[in-house]
Design a protein around this motif. Sequence first.
Motif, short mmCIF file in Angstrom:
data_model
loop_
_atom_site.label_atom_id
_atom_site.label_comp_id
_atom_site.label_asym_id
_atom_site.label_seq_id
_atom_site.Cartn_x
_atom_site.Cartn_y
_atom_site.Cartn_z
N ILE A 57 44.84 13.67 44.59
CA ILE A 57 44.48 12.62 45.36
C ILE A 57 43.67 13.48 46.65
O ILE A 57 42.70 12.78 47.07
CB ILE A 57 45.62 11.96 45.86
CG1 ILE A 57 46.07 11.17 44.63
CG2 ILE A 57 45.39 11.04 47.00
CD1 ILE A 57 47.60 10.56 44.84
N ALA A 58 44.40 14.67 47.11
CA ALA A 58 43.51 15.30 48.21
C ALA A 58 42.06 15.61 47.96
O ALA A 58 41.17 15.66 48.78
CB ALA A 58 44.32 16.46 48.71
N MET A 71 40.15 14.32 45.45
CA MET A 71 39.47 13.27 45.33
C MET A 71 38.92 12.62 47.12
O MET A 71 37.87 12.26 47.15
CB MET A 71 39.93 11.98 44.95
CG MET A 71 40.31 12.16 43.42
SD MET A 71 41.33 10.84 42.82
CE MET A 71 42.19 11.72 41.62
N ILE A 72 39.91 12.69 47.95
CA ILE A 72 39.50 12.12 49.23
C ILE A 72 38.37 13.28 49.81
O ILE A 72 37.54 12.64 50.72
CB ILE A 72 40.68 12.04 50.22
CG1 ILE A 72 41.80 10.86 49.69
CG2 ILE A 72 40.41 11.87 51.69
CD1 ILE A 72 43.02 10.64 50.27
N TYR A 100 35.10 12.62 48.27
CA TYR A 100 34.59 11.58 48.91
C TYR A 100 34.00 11.45 50.31
O TYR A 100 32.75 11.18 50.55
CB TYR A 100 35.63 10.23 48.85
CG TYR A 100 35.26 8.87 49.46
CD1 TYR A 100 34.16 8.21 48.87
CD2 TYR A 100 35.37 8.89 50.73
CE1 TYR A 100 33.82 7.12 49.67
CE2 TYR A 100 35.01 7.63 51.39
CZ TYR A 100 34.30 6.91 50.96
OH TYR A 100 33.78 5.65 51.62
N LEU A 101 34.69 12.31 51.23
CA LEU A 101 34.29 12.32 52.64
C LEU A 101 32.96 13.40 52.62
O LEU A 101 32.00 12.99 53.22
CB LEU A 101 35.60 12.77 53.25
CG LEU A 101 36.43 12.04 53.58
CD1 LEU A 101 37.62 12.69 54.55
CD2 LEU A 101 36.10 10.77 54.47
#
Length: 64
Positions: A19-20, A22-23, A26-27
Amino acid sequence: MAQKIMGIEMSGKNIVIAIAFMIVTYLAIRIVGMFAVLLTTGFLGFVVSAVVGFLLFVAYKRGR
């Protein structure tokens, strides 16, 4: 034993890491997109395009 997806054990720690990633991805894409818009519009976009084109030309000529 935890379930494996594509050879990766899906434990709680690995899910949090995924999840980290992915974030952060995205950023990073949003930031690159923001700079791309800034560097490709108006006079600044013309200057940046000219510089990048010149650098690519120099790299091409050095490679030959």
